[in-house]
Design an enzyme around this catalytic site. Structure first.
Site, short mmCIF file in Angstrom:
data_model
loop_
_atom_site.label_atom_id
_atom_site.label_comp_id
_atom_site.label_asym_id
_atom_site.label_seq_id
_atom_site.Cartn_x
_atom_site.Cartn_y
_atom_site.Cartn_z
N ARG A 1 -7.55 -0.50 1.26
CA ARG A 1 -8.09 -1.75 0.70
C ARG A 1 -8.47 -1.58 -0.77
NH1 ARG A 1 -12.40 -1.64 5.39
NH2 ARG A 1 -10.56 -0.72 6.32
N ASP B 1 -12.09 7.12 3.89
CA ASP B 1 -10.87 6.87 4.66
C ASP B 1 -10.47 5.39 4.63
OD1 ASP B 1 -8.70 7.49 6.19
OD2 ASP B 1 -9.79 7.77 8.06
N LYS C 1 -9.90 13.02 8.32
CA LYS C 1 -9.47 12.57 9.65
C LYS C 1 -9.40 13.75 10.61
CE LYS C 1 -6.40 8.76 8.21
NZ LYS C 1 -7.01 7.63 8.91
N LYS D 1 0.86 -1.19 0.00
CA LYS D 1 0.00 0.00 0.00
C LYS D 1 0.89 1.23 0.00
CE LYS D 1 -3.14 2.58 3.12
NZ LYS D 1 -4.04 2.54 4.29
N GLU E 1 -9.35 3.68 2.26
CA GLU E 1 -8.83 3.77 0.89
C GLU E 1 -7.76 2.72 0.60
OE1 GLU E 1 -7.60 5.41 3.36
OE2 GLU E 1 -5.48 4.97 3.06
N ASP F 1 -2.41 10.20 3.76
CA ASP F 1 -3.81 9.81 3.97
C ASP F 1 -4.50 10.85 4.86
OD1 ASP F 1 -6.22 8.58 4.24
OD2 ASP F 1 -5.50 6.90 5.48
N1 BES Z 1 -4.09 4.43 7.04
C1 BES Z 1 -5.23 4.19 7.85
C2 BES Z 1 -4.95 3.17 8.95
C3 BES Z 1 -3.96 3.57 10.02
C4 BES Z 1 -4.38 4.13 11.20
C5 BES Z 1 -2.61 3.34 9.83
C6 BES Z 1 -3.45 4.49 12.16
C7 BES Z 1 -1.67 3.70 10.80
C8 BES Z 1 -2.09 4.27 11.96
C9 BES Z 1 -6.37 3.67 6.99
O1 BES Z 1 -6.42 4.14 5.70
C10 BES Z 1 -7.64 4.08 7.65
O2 BES Z 1 -7.90 5.25 7.69
N2 BES Z 1 -8.41 3.12 8.14
C11 BES Z 1 -9.63 3.38 8.78
C12 BES Z 1 -10.68 2.46 8.20
C13 BES Z 1 -12.08 2.78 8.62
C14 BES Z 1 -12.51 4.10 8.02
C15 BES Z 1 -13.00 1.67 8.15
C16 BES Z 1 -9.44 3.10 10.28
O3 BES Z 1 -8.74 2.15 10.62
O4 BES Z 1 -9.96 3.87 11.07
ZN ZN Z 2 -4.65 4.72 4.87
MN MN Z 3 -7.48 5.98 5.52
#
Ligand code: BES
Ligand code: ZN
Ligand code: MN
Length: 479
Positions: free
Chosen positions: A333, A329, A259, A247, A331, A252
């Site tokens: 996947r 968010d 966020k 990835k 994204e 992000d």
């Molecule tokens: N890049 C984030 C996941 C992440 C969070 C990585 C903290 C490192 C530290 C990912 O893209 C994300 O935002 N995931 C969300 C998914 C949710 C919206 C279903 C998450 O984990 O909150």
């Molecule tokens: Zn991410």
């Molecule tokens: Mn994200």
């Protein structure tokens, strides 16, 4: 860094000795002079071998560093590797140009010289290229390491270290310095250096190739997405064909589902999976492994803007599956979905993907252990045994759950991209599974949380860790 055998006790600026508590009670057979100093220090209880202790003793010539490994029953190679890196870092910060380390009393630990190479290679790394080096700046001085145990494994360990440093250095760069096309430039340069094949799909090619999910994520940014494909082919007939998918979200922000501030900070690190792929490709080439390795980096910047993809949008991935977006968010996947399709088309024996995918995985496992999802028990066992050797810890999580699977369904499309908070790491893994070709052994590593360190520790400095590079290289080496 140069690591050589310590012949004839050539003079060095510092001498490092790692001792377990038992060693302090019954000193190993060192040189007489060393033994004399040690017995004095040990009998006065100045040094007892306690885990994490460090005693710095100025000698007439040079400095002695005693490093405690704790109780023998709890000592392992991982602790030795970290302690070595810690000791070298200390010596380097204290103006040592050369260090010798005595290790022959620790020969029972398998992989000792490999760990020496890795620790020696990693000890000097910090991300400081943006800092102004003023008159008080003291560069890390250590550049020669000697040891009483030294063999070919030292250089293999150093190659592992170089692969990790390469990945860390790019992962540490901020979003203003590295965007998807920068990732492509890094891959192109690496390919040139090692004679790898490198194919870069730009936004036009991505559209021709029906990469709808990667394109959707990249739409909100002025920096367009890229899919990068590096190929390493060994000289002889390869024993296996492997694909590594990373990835590469260069930043992000969350997109329109933006966020909150404290969660957006550190999101420059959301490209770590792709940076790891670069590190692994470098390592594979340096080590000259007998495996065909395809490295895929799926890169985009997730930004909110007038052209960004929206909640409620329905997009079509490369394999024709339609996805209803309920959270922009989620994204990672999406960019992996298209990349996993392309990776599957190369018909590999195995696919490993790496991604800072879910906060849920961090909540479940903390910041020192990564999540592992595998559709094949044999592959899982191999990865876990590689990870024991490398000291990176993984925990296998379930890739089966009928309730979560049910929640992947959308009323309007084939899938939704996000579910409820609970079981979020499993949801994401089950989502990815929809894009992996049939009969391919596949592992998904969720490296959210383990990808960055808040402070320096052992072989890690503050910042990117390249977690996953060592285990993947070790696994590939075992094929
Ligand atoms: N890049 C984030 C996941 C992440 C969070 C990585 C903290 C490192 C530290 C990912 O893209 C994300 O935002 N995931 C969300 C998914 C949710 C919206 C279903 C998450 O984990 O909150
Ligand atoms: Zn991410
Ligand atoms: Mn994200």
């Amino acid at each position: 860094m140069q690591i050589k055998r310590w012949e004839n006790f050539n003079p060095v600026d510092s001498l490092l000795i790692l001792l377990r508590e038992e060693d302090c009670q019954n000193l190993p057979s060192f040189d007489d002079e060393v033994k004399e100093i040690l017995s004095a220090l040990v009998s006065r209880k100045d040094f007892t071998g306690k885990k994490g202790s460090l005693l710095r003793v100025p000698l007439v010539e040079g400095t002695l560093y005693l490093i405690g490994l704790g109780k023998k029953e709890k000592c392992n190679l991982n602790l030795i590797r970290d302690s070595l890196a810690w000791g070298f870092r200390n010596a380097g910060k204290n103006h040592s140009k050369s260090s010798a380390v005595l290790l022959s009393h620790l020969k029972e630990y398998d992989g000792l010289t490999f760990a020496l190479g890795e620790a020696g290679g990693l000890c000097s790394y910090v991300f400081d290229s943006y800092k102004t080096k003023g008159k008080d700046y003291e560069p890390f001085s250590l550049n020669e390491i000697y040891s009483d145990v030294c063999d070919d494994d030292v250089s293999a360990g150093m190659k592992f270290a170089d692969a990790q440093i390469f990945a860390r250095e790019i992962a540490n760069e901020p979003g203003c310095a590295v965007c998807p096309s920068t990732m492509a430039d890094k891959a192109t340069a690496l390919a040139e250096q090692y004679g790898l094949d490198c194919e870069v799909w730009d936004e036009k090619k991505l559209a021709d190739e029906k990469m709808g999910a990667l394109l959707a994520v990249g739409k909100g940014s002025i920096n367009p997405p890229r899919l990068i494909h590096l190929t390493y082919k060994p000289k002889g007939t390869p024993s296996k064909k492997a694909a590594i998918v990373g990835k590469g979200i260069t930043f992000d922000s969350g997109g329109l589902n933006i966020k909150p501030d404290q969660f957006m900070l550190t999101m420059k690190g959301d490209k770590t999976g792709a940076c790891n792929v670069l590190g692994i490709m470098k390592g594979v080439a340096e080590l000259g492994l007998n495996v065909e390795v395809h490295g895929f980096m799926s890169c985009a910047e997730n930004m909110p803007s007038g052209s960004a993809y929206r909640p409620d949008d329905i997009i079509t991935a490369r394999n024709g599956k339609t996805i209803e977006i309920n959270n922009t968010d989620a994204e990672g996947r999406l960019v992996l979905a298209d990349a996993l399709c392309v990776a599957s088309e190369t018909k590999p024996d195995v696919i490993i993907d790496m991604a800072t995918l879910t906060g849920a995985c961090m909540v479940a496992l903390g910041k020192n252990r990564a999540g592992l999802f595998v559709n094949d028990d044999g592959l899982s066992a191999k990865i876990l045994s590689a990870s024991v050797k490398t000291g990176e810890s993984f925990w296998r999580l379930p890739l089966e759950d009928e309730h979560i699977e049910e929640s992947l369904k959308s009323p309007f499309a084939d899938l939704v991209n996000a579910g409820e908070r609970y079981g979020g790491a499993i949801f994401a893994a089950l989502f990815l599974k929809e894009f992996v070709g049939e009969n391919i052994a596949w592992a998904h590593m969720d490296i959210a949380g383990v990808d960055f360190k808040d402070k320096e520790h052992g072989i890690y400095c503050k910042g990117a860790t390249a977690f996953g590079v060592r285990t993947c290289l070790e696994y590939l080496r075992s094929l």
